[in-house]
Design a protein around this motif. Structure first.
Motif, PDB file in Angstrom:
ATOM      1  N   ALA A 162      69.442  74.136  42.519  1.00 18.32           N
ATOM      2  CA  ALA A 162      70.049  72.846  42.154  1.00 18.32           C
ATOM      3  C   ALA A 162      71.340  73.056  41.366  1.00 18.32           C
ATOM      4  O   ALA A 162      72.337  72.366  41.598  1.00 18.32           O
ATOM      5  CB  ALA A 162      69.063  72.005  41.352  1.00 18.32           C
ATOM      6  N   LYS A 163      71.341  74.028  40.449  1.00 12.31           N
ATOM      7  CA  LYS A 163      72.551  74.298  39.664  1.00 12.31           C
ATOM      8  C   LYS A 163      73.671  74.819  40.559  1.00 12.31           C
ATOM      9  O   LYS A 163      74.829  74.424  40.395  1.00 12.31           O
ATOM     10  CB  LYS A 163      72.247  75.285  38.544  1.00 12.31           C
ATOM     11  CG  LYS A 163      71.464  74.661  37.408  1.00 12.31           C
ATOM     12  CD  LYS A 163      71.213  75.639  36.287  1.00 12.31           C
ATOM     13  CE  LYS A 163      70.483  74.961  35.136  1.00 12.31           C
ATOM     14  NZ  LYS A 163      70.245  75.878  34.014  1.00 12.31           N
ATOM     15  N   SER A 164      73.336  75.676  41.500  1.00 14.85           N
ATOM     16  CA  SER A 164      74.345  76.198  42.433  1.00 14.85           C
ATOM     17  C   SER A 164      74.934  75.081  43.276  1.00 14.85           C
ATOM     18  O   SER A 164      76.155  74.989  43.449  1.00 14.85           O
ATOM     19  CB  SER A 164      73.727  77.250  43.348  1.00 14.85           C
ATOM     20  OG  SER A 164      73.372  78.383  42.630  1.00 14.85           O
ATOM     21  N   ARG A 165      74.072  74.237  43.810  1.00 13.63           N
ATOM     22  CA  ARG A 165      74.546  73.134  44.645  1.00 13.63           C
ATOM     23  C   ARG A 165      75.346  72.127  43.826  1.00 13.63           C
ATOM     24  O   ARG A 165      76.304  71.540  44.320  1.00 13.63           O
ATOM     25  CB  ARG A 165      73.370  72.476  45.362  1.00 13.63           C
ATOM     26  CG  ARG A 165      72.760  73.474  46.352  1.00 13.63           C
ATOM     27  CD  ARG A 165      71.916  72.910  47.416  1.00 13.63           C
ATOM     28  NE  ARG A 165      72.406  71.711  48.045  1.00 13.63           N
ATOM     29  CZ  ARG A 165      71.615  70.889  48.720  1.00 13.63           C
ATOM     30  NH1 ARG A 165      70.330  71.159  48.847  1.00 13.63           N
ATOM     31  NH2 ARG A 165      72.100  69.808  49.283  1.00 13.63           N
ATOM     32  N   GLN A 166      74.965  71.937  42.575  1.00 10.57           N
ATOM     33  CA  GLN A 166      75.700  71.037  41.691  1.00 10.57           C
ATOM     34  C   GLN A 166      77.120  71.571  41.468  1.00 10.57           C
ATOM     35  O   GLN A 166      78.083  70.815  41.529  1.00 10.57           O
ATOM     36  CB  GLN A 166      74.951  70.916  40.368  1.00 10.57           C
ATOM     37  CG  GLN A 166      75.521  69.904  39.414  1.00 10.57           C
ATOM     38  CD  GLN A 166      74.680  69.775  38.167  1.00 10.57           C
ATOM     39  OE1 GLN A 166      74.267  70.785  37.578  1.00 10.57           O
ATOM     40  NE2 GLN A 166      74.384  68.551  37.769  1.00 10.57           N
ATOM     41  N   MET A 167      77.239  72.867  41.243  1.00 11.89           N
ATOM     42  CA  MET A 167      78.564  73.470  41.045  1.00 11.89           C
ATOM     43  C   MET A 167      79.401  73.360  42.318  1.00 11.89           C
ATOM     44  O   MET A 167      80.596  73.063  42.255  1.00 11.89           O
ATOM     45  CB  MET A 167      78.434  74.938  40.624  1.00 11.89           C
ATOM     46  CG  MET A 167      77.947  75.123  39.206  1.00 11.89           C
ATOM     47  SD  MET A 167      78.934  74.262  37.963  1.00 11.89           S
ATOM     48  CE  MET A 167      80.506  75.087  38.166  1.00 11.89           C
ATOM     49  N   GLU A 168      78.784  73.580  43.469  1.00 15.02           N
ATOM     50  CA  GLU A 168      79.496  73.442  44.746  1.00 15.02           C
ATOM     51  C   GLU A 168      80.014  72.014  44.914  1.00 15.02           C
ATOM     52  O   GLU A 168      81.153  71.802  45.338  1.00 15.02           O
ATOM     53  CB  GLU A 168      78.583  73.796  45.912  1.00 15.02           C
ATOM     54  CG  GLU A 168      78.257  75.268  46.023  1.00 15.02           C
ATOM     55  CD  GLU A 168      77.172  75.551  47.046  1.00 15.02           C
ATOM     56  OE1 GLU A 168      76.863  74.670  47.880  1.00 15.02           O
ATOM     57  OE2 GLU A 168      76.625  76.657  47.013  1.00 15.02           O
TER      58      GLU A 168
END
Length: 63
Positions: free
Chosen positions: A48-54
């Motif tokens: 979720a954090k990775s996708r949020q940054m993307e």
């Protein structure tokens, strides 16, 4: 207790699918409050954090 964890993980996955990353992270963190070593919750938070940054990068222009 396992049923509660499963339900929270399911909700967190739905939040990720909807792009509601803050809700997904908070829900997965609720799982960790119950089971600190839950690998599925830790993986979900990371995802979720990775996708949020993307998503943030995609919406930010460097003009």
């Amino acid at each position: 207790m396992e049923a509660k964890i499963d339900e929270l993980l399911r909700k967190a996955k739905v939040h990720v699918a909807k792009g509601q990353f803050d809700k997904a992270i908070a829900t997965a963190e609720s799982v960790l409050a119950i089971d600190a070593g839950n690998r599925a919750a830790r993986s979900l938070i990371s995802n979720a954090k990775s996708r949020q940054m993307e998503a943030l990068r995609a919406n930010t222009s460097l003009e």
